[in-house]
Write a protein that holds these residues in place. Structure first.
Motif, PDB file in Angstrom:
ATOM      1  N   ASP A   1     -44.916  -1.591   7.666  1.00 17.30           N
ATOM      2  CA  ASP A   1     -45.841  -1.340   8.768  1.00 17.30           C
ATOM      3  C   ASP A   1     -46.341  -2.646   9.362  1.00 17.30           C
ATOM      4  OD1 ASP A   1     -47.472   0.539  10.363  1.00 17.30           O
ATOM      5  OD2 ASP A   1     -49.154  -0.392   9.318  1.00 17.30           O
ATOM      6  N   ASP A   2     -46.634  -3.626   8.499  1.00 15.04           N
ATOM      7  CA  ASP A   2     -47.066  -4.936   8.982  1.00 15.04           C
ATOM      8  C   ASP A   2     -45.963  -5.607   9.797  1.00 15.04           C
ATOM      9  OD1 ASP A   2     -49.373  -4.475   7.599  1.00 15.04           O
ATOM     10  OD2 ASP A   2     -48.926  -5.840   5.948  1.00 15.04           O
ATOM     11  N   VAL A   3     -44.748  -5.582   9.249  1.00 16.13           N
ATOM     12  CA  VAL A   3     -43.622  -6.207   9.945  1.00 16.13           C
ATOM     13  C   VAL A   3     -43.370  -5.510  11.279  1.00 16.13           C
ATOM     14  CG1 VAL A   3     -41.153  -6.719   9.845  1.00 16.13           C
ATOM     15  CG2 VAL A   3     -42.558  -6.962   7.783  1.00 16.13           C
ATOM     16  N   ARG A   4     -43.511  -4.198  11.291  1.00 17.96           N
ATOM     17  CA  ARG A   4     -43.296  -3.430  12.523  1.00 17.96           C
ATOM     18  C   ARG A   4     -44.259  -3.873  13.618  1.00 17.96           C
ATOM     19  NH1 ARG A   4     -43.749   0.978  10.320  1.00 17.96           N
ATOM     20  NH2 ARG A   4     -41.551   1.417   9.923  1.00 17.96           N
ATOM     21  N   GLN A   5     -45.511  -4.128  13.237  1.00 16.87           N
ATOM     22  CA  GLN A   5     -46.499  -4.572  14.225  1.00 16.87           C
ATOM     23  C   GLN A   5     -46.170  -5.963  14.759  1.00 16.87           C
ATOM     24  OE1 GLN A   5     -50.727  -3.674  13.353  1.00 16.87           O
ATOM     25  NE2 GLN A   5     -50.002  -2.676  11.484  1.00 16.87           N
ATOM     26  N   VAL A   6     -45.676  -6.817  13.890  1.00 14.17           N
ATOM     27  CA  VAL A   6     -45.288  -8.160  14.320  1.00 14.17           C
ATOM     28  C   VAL A   6     -44.074  -8.097  15.235  1.00 14.17           C
ATOM     29  CG1 VAL A   6     -44.402 -10.385  13.559  1.00 14.17           C
ATOM     30  CG2 VAL A   6     -46.254  -9.286  12.294  1.00 14.17           C
ATOM     31  N   VAL A   7     -43.081  -7.313  14.835  1.00  6.37           N
ATOM     32  CA  VAL A   7     -41.837  -7.204  15.596  1.00  6.37           C
ATOM     33  C   VAL A   7     -42.091  -6.619  16.979  1.00  6.37           C
ATOM     34  CG1 VAL A   7     -39.655  -5.934  15.719  1.00  6.37           C
ATOM     35  CG2 VAL A   7     -40.301  -7.102  13.607  1.00  6.37           C
ATOM     36  N   ALA A   8     -43.020  -5.677  17.068  1.00  2.00           N
ATOM     37  CA  ALA A   8     -43.282  -4.994  18.340  1.00  2.00           C
ATOM     38  C   ALA A   8     -43.707  -5.957  19.438  1.00  2.00           C
ATOM     39  CB  ALA A   8     -44.347  -3.928  18.132  1.00  2.00           C
ATOM     40  N   THR A   9     -44.344  -7.061  19.067  1.00  7.03           N
ATOM     41  CA  THR A   9     -44.848  -7.999  20.074  1.00  7.03           C
ATOM     42  C   THR A   9     -44.017  -9.271  20.191  1.00  7.03           C
ATOM     43  OG1 THR A   9     -46.333  -8.992  18.424  1.00  7.03           O
ATOM     44  CG2 THR A   9     -47.208  -7.176  19.743  1.00  7.03           C
ATOM     45  N   ARG A  10     -43.098  -9.502  19.253  1.00  2.00           N
ATOM     46  CA  ARG A  10     -42.411 -10.794  19.254  1.00  2.00           C
ATOM     47  C   ARG A  10     -40.892 -10.713  19.257  1.00  2.00           C
ATOM     48  NH1 ARG A  10     -46.027 -13.751  14.516  1.00  2.00           N
ATOM     49  NH2 ARG A  10     -48.058 -13.056  15.277  1.00  2.00           N
ATOM     50  N   VAL A  11     -40.348  -9.565  18.941  1.00  2.22           N
ATOM     51  CA  VAL A  11     -38.888  -9.443  18.834  1.00  2.22           C
ATOM     52  C   VAL A  11     -38.396  -8.377  19.808  1.00  2.22           C
ATOM     53  CG1 VAL A  11     -36.955  -9.013  17.272  1.00  2.22           C
ATOM     54  CG2 VAL A  11     -39.036 -10.105  16.413  1.00  2.22           C
ATOM     55  N   GLN A  12     -37.316  -8.685  20.501  1.00  2.40           N
ATOM     56  CA  GLN A  12     -36.829  -7.789  21.542  1.00  2.40           C
ATOM     57  C   GLN A  12     -35.701  -6.877  21.080  1.00  2.40           C
ATOM     58  OE1 GLN A  12     -38.592  -7.777  24.364  1.00  2.40           O
ATOM     59  NE2 GLN A  12     -39.821  -9.354  23.341  1.00  2.40           N
ATOM     60  N   VAL A  13     -35.331  -6.939  19.805  1.00  2.00           N
ATOM     61  CA  VAL A  13     -34.246  -6.094  19.291  1.00  2.00           C
ATOM     62  C   VAL A  13     -34.798  -5.161  18.220  1.00  2.00           C
ATOM     63  CG1 VAL A  13     -32.383  -7.714  19.797  1.00  2.00           C
ATOM     64  CG2 VAL A  13     -33.646  -7.915  17.634  1.00  2.00           C
ATOM     65  N   PRO A  14     -34.165  -3.987  18.010  1.00  2.00           N
ATOM     66  CA  PRO A  14     -34.658  -3.019  17.018  1.00  2.00           C
ATOM     67  C   PRO A  14     -34.356  -3.456  15.584  1.00  2.00           C
ATOM     68  CG  PRO A  14     -32.634  -2.214  18.021  1.00  2.00           C
ATOM     69  CD  PRO A  14     -32.993  -3.467  18.770  1.00  2.00           C
TER      70      PRO A  14
END
Length: 212
Positions: free
Chosen positions: A141-154
């Motif tokens: 869940d933590d990683v998902r929140q980080v990825v949502a704002t910084r990474v453009q790939v799923p």
């Protein structure tokens, strides 16, 4: 001089029983090899006192496992939101430091988790497996929140979190035979391993493969 209430006395005796059991585990014993009467002797209590708190050794063992699992998850949850908003590298280092801190403060409990995860009791195994799964879910869940704002790939955040928890748990097993100072020296190596997990997850999500 204050007098303990009945509830406080009961809690004090319960903690005394749990601590006595941990002391026996420190001597190399496992929950599966202990009996309530042996624990009673170690706690300097009458066997009937133990039966008032735990009907059998499995119930006592499960209480210890529950305590260890809860304490580990609480330590790993500390400062989660602040870390999510900060730098990823800082978050990884903080996560490792918290885990090493848990090992320093609760080595006997972690040794208990390791021993019972590999032991014959499916009851203990199931509870420990659930605790590790919750760690994975919370980290994902933590990683998902980080990825949502910084990474453009799923990114497959569940797989990343599972790999990260497995690496830390594996390190914890090795760290049981290390001094606190030696554990601290291992932080950079563990940090690199976790960075490889998260960077690899992003690379795979972007289409990179070993054979490409």
């Amino acid at each position: 001089m204050s007098t303990l209430s009945r509830a406080e006395k009961k809690q004090h005796t319960r903690e005394r029983i749990l601590q006595a059991t941990l002391s026996l585990i420190t001597e190399g014993r496992s929950l599966d090899s202990l009996g309530l009467r042996e624990v009673a002797r170690a706690a300097d209590l009458a066997p009937t006192s133990l039966y008032n708190h735990f009907p059998d050794m499995e119930a006592l063992g499960l209480a210890l496992v529950e305590q260890a699992c809860t304490r580990l998850r609480e330590r790993m949850r500390e400062g989660r939101q602040a870390l999510i908003k900060g730098q990823a590298s800082t978050a990884i280092r903080s996560m490792i430091e918290r885990f090493i801190g848990y090992l320093d403060d609760h080595q006997i409990e972690f040794r208990l988790l390791v021993r019972q995860r590999l032991g014959p009791s499916p009851v203990y195994q199931k509870r420990i497996h659930r605790a590790l799964q919750l760690l994975v879910e919370e980290l994902a869940d933590d990683v998902r929140q980080v990825v949502a704002t910084r990474v453009q790939v799923p990114v497959n955040v569940e797989a990343e979190a599972e790999a990260a928890v497995a690496i830390m748990f594996g390190f914890g097993i090795l760290a049981l035979d290390m001094s606190p100072d030696t554990r601290a020296l291992q932080l950079p190596r563990l940090e690199v391993q976790l960075q490889m997990v998260f960077l690899g997850g992003r690379a795979m999500a972007a289409g990179m493969r070993l054979d490409s």
